[in-house]
Design a protein around this motif. Structure first.
Motif, PDB file in Angstrom:
ATOM      1  N   MET A 119       0.852  -1.190   0.000  1.00  0.00           N
ATOM      2  CA  MET A 119       0.000   0.000   0.000  1.00  0.00           C
ATOM      3  C   MET A 119       0.890   1.243   0.000  1.00  0.00           C
ATOM      4  O   MET A 119       2.073   1.170   0.319  1.00  0.00           O
ATOM      5  CB  MET A 119      -0.921  -0.015   1.222  1.00  0.00           C
ATOM      6  N   ASP A 120       0.309   2.380  -0.346  1.00  0.00           N
ATOM      7  CA  ASP A 120       1.074   3.622  -0.494  1.00  0.00           C
ATOM      8  C   ASP A 120       0.568   4.655   0.513  1.00  0.00           C
ATOM      9  O   ASP A 120      -0.520   5.188   0.359  1.00  0.00           O
ATOM     10  CB  ASP A 120       0.915   4.150  -1.925  1.00  0.00           C
ATOM     11  N   ASP A 121       1.344   4.903   1.559  1.00  0.00           N
ATOM     12  CA  ASP A 121       1.031   5.894   2.602  1.00  0.00           C
ATOM     13  C   ASP A 121       0.076   5.381   3.670  1.00  0.00           C
ATOM     14  O   ASP A 121      -0.483   6.177   4.427  1.00  0.00           O
ATOM     15  CB  ASP A 121       0.435   7.188   2.027  1.00  0.00           C
ATOM     16  N   ALA A 122      -0.127   4.084   3.776  1.00  0.00           N
ATOM     17  CA  ALA A 122      -0.991   3.558   4.838  1.00  0.00           C
ATOM     18  C   ALA A 122      -0.192   3.443   6.131  1.00  0.00           C
ATOM     19  O   ALA A 122       0.880   2.847   6.151  1.00  0.00           O
ATOM     20  CB  ALA A 122      -1.550   2.191   4.452  1.00  0.00           C
ATOM     21  N   ARG A 123      -0.735   3.995   7.185  1.00  0.00           N
ATOM     22  CA  ARG A 123      -0.016   3.943   8.458  1.00  0.00           C
ATOM     23  C   ARG A 123      -0.660   2.930   9.396  1.00  0.00           C
ATOM     24  O   ARG A 123      -1.790   2.467   9.173  1.00  0.00           O
ATOM     25  CB  ARG A 123       0.036   5.319   9.098  1.00  0.00           C
ATOM     26  N   THR A 124       0.048   2.576  10.444  1.00  0.00           N
ATOM     27  CA  THR A 124      -0.453   1.622  11.424  1.00  0.00           C
ATOM     28  C   THR A 124      -1.818   2.064  11.949  1.00  0.00           C
ATOM     29  O   THR A 124      -2.029   3.245  12.241  1.00  0.00           O
ATOM     30  CB  THR A 124       0.540   1.507  12.590  1.00  0.00           C
ATOM     31  N   GLY A 125      -2.739   1.111  12.045  1.00  0.00           N
ATOM     32  CA  GLY A 125      -4.059   1.390  12.589  1.00  0.00           C
ATOM     33  C   GLY A 125      -5.135   1.602  11.554  1.00  0.00           C
ATOM     34  O   GLY A 125      -6.296   1.828  11.914  1.00  0.00           O
TER      35      GLY A 125
END
Length: 441
Positions: free
Chosen positions: A34-40
């Motif tokens: 994924m591109d720019d997906a952060r934890t949570g």
């Protein structure tokens, strides 16, 4: 007579040569990025979680070593820090040594290989990436996105759906020769900005109350460049909602791929990895984008499934994008032909710290200075900022045990008595910035 026959049969059994035990089949490898997906954020991907978390391993403390697209992707595909693979800016993809990469190692070992979706920002889509048999690449976008599929330009009505379908097409093609394993890299544009969700998800609401870092009002302890940003929590909430809406479509395509693997009988022999190239700020410390040394830009989802070889549940280790290549090669029974900096997550062993690093990049905003940082989970974070000659121009130190949101830089809180000894911290960071192989954190 019966006793004699039994004795003969037993003797024959004892002296008969043992059956040769076949070597375990090398797994197929599916890397979903994924591109720019952060934890949570994966809570909006229930089917992906049901597959990869509930029947695989989740690494809730996973990080990236450079919170910037191309440097991080080069690290994922090489197992090396950016200071070793030299892709230090978005435009520096030409420095990437493709002979020291995951795809090179698998391709030369007999794997069929394909790259789908977003690979590197500045990659020439008409050019087949080295050591990939097939390619269907895009430079980004959601609606009517430009793709080049094995040399032929085409338009994708919706990029996420097209990427999932193309993965399945390559999977079917590779499975015609079931004796050979395959490696498919799939880079989704989602949830990168500007987000354009599918119509069925366009009005889904995801309210958010922010966090302590989005409510930070006193940034006098932060470096000057940070104080030039003024992203609000409300703007961050809007960005977050757009990201989550586009991730719903990623979940659909992950499920489509899972069903295709199941129909082909390949679920059990496929190592699947889902992760992101970096995180994203939602107004923390007034920041937008990523690129800065704060955890929301660096913590990313990392899920892995390989039935029968990976334990189910959470793995609390400090995993990193550095670890993808060595882990995949170990799963394939291969020893890297070059020195990697990451670690094999299939075996015990943890790192106590991680180096994160960044170089000035006009593509990301020239006002963000070069920096390097030592991150020690639940203990501290020490960061140095540099000018273009490499001289230190500023420092940050956060006591993460007391201040996990990095709200108070102890070097600028007006209390000299709580300042750490800078000499050892700076010396350790200097060693990390030039490390290679086992010497790396």
């Amino acid at each position: 007579m019966r006793a004699l026959l039994a004795t003969i049969v037993m003797a024959a059994t004892l002296v008969a040569p043992a059956q040769a035990v076949a070597a375990p089949a090398r797994p197929n490898v599916l890397l979903l990025l994924m591109d720019d997906a952060r934890t949570g954020q994966t809570f909006v991907m229930p089917r992906a979680l049901a597959w990869l978390r509930d029947h695989g391993t989740s690494f809730p403390n996973a990080m990236v070593s450079t919170p910037s697209c191309c440097p991080s992707r080069a690290t994922i595909l090489s197992g090396r820090y950016a200071h070793n693979h030299h892709v230090t800016q978005q435009s520096a993809v030409g420095r990437f040594d493709h002979t020291r990469s995951l795809q090179h190692e698998l391709y030369t070992a007999g794997y069929r290989t394909a790259a789908v979706g977003k690979l590197f920002n500045t990659w020439d889509l008409t050019r087949r990436p080295p050591y990939f048999d097939q390619w269907a690449l895009t430079g980004g976008g959601y609606v009517d996105a430009d793709f080049v599929v094995d040399g032929v330009a085409t338009k994708a009505p919706y990029s996420t759906t097209f990427i999932g379908s193309q993965v399945n097409r390559y999977l079917d093609r590779f499975e015609r020769d079931d004796a050979r394993p395959w490696f498919i890299y799939a880079g989704f544009t989602a949830p990168h900005a500007p987000q354009v969700p599918e119509p069925r998800y366009a009005n889904v609401s995801y309210p958010w109350a922010g966090n302590p870092a989005t409510r930070e009002t006193d940034r006098s302890d932060k470096p000057a460049y940070v104080r030039h940003f003024n992203r609000t929590q409300e703007q961050g909430a809007e960005e977050r909602q757009g990201q989550l809406r586009t991730l719903r479509s990623v979940d659909d395509e992950v499920e489509s791929i899972r069903r295709q693997l199941e129909a082909r009988g390949e679920l059990e022999n496929t190592l699947v990895i889902l992760m992101s190239d970096n995180g994203k700020f939602w107004g923390e410390h007034g920041l937008q984008e990523k690129f800065m040394p704060y955890l929301q830009a660096e913590r990313v989802p990392l899920l892995m499934s390989w039935p029968g070889r990976l334990d189910r549940g959470d793995d609390p280790r400090l995993a990193a994008n550095l670890d993808i290549t060595p882990t995949v090669l170990a799963a394939a029974g291969l020893t890297p032909s070059y020195q990697v900096d990451g670690r094999n997550l299939l075996v015990p062993g943890d790192r106590s710290a991680l180096l994160t690093e960044y170089w000035r990049d006009p593509a990301n905003g020239a006002g963000i200075p070069p920096w390097a940082s030592t991150y020690v989970p639940e203990r501290y974070r020490y960061t140095e900022l540099y000018d273009d000659t490499g001289a230190v121009i500023d420092r940050e130190y956060y006591d993460l045990a007391r201040d996990p949101w990095q709200l108070t830089n102890l070097l600028r809180d007006g209390v000299p008595g709580n300042d750490p000894a800078l000499g050892p911290l700076s010396a350790a960071l200097a060693r990390q910035r030039t490390c290679a192989g086992p010497a790396c954190p």
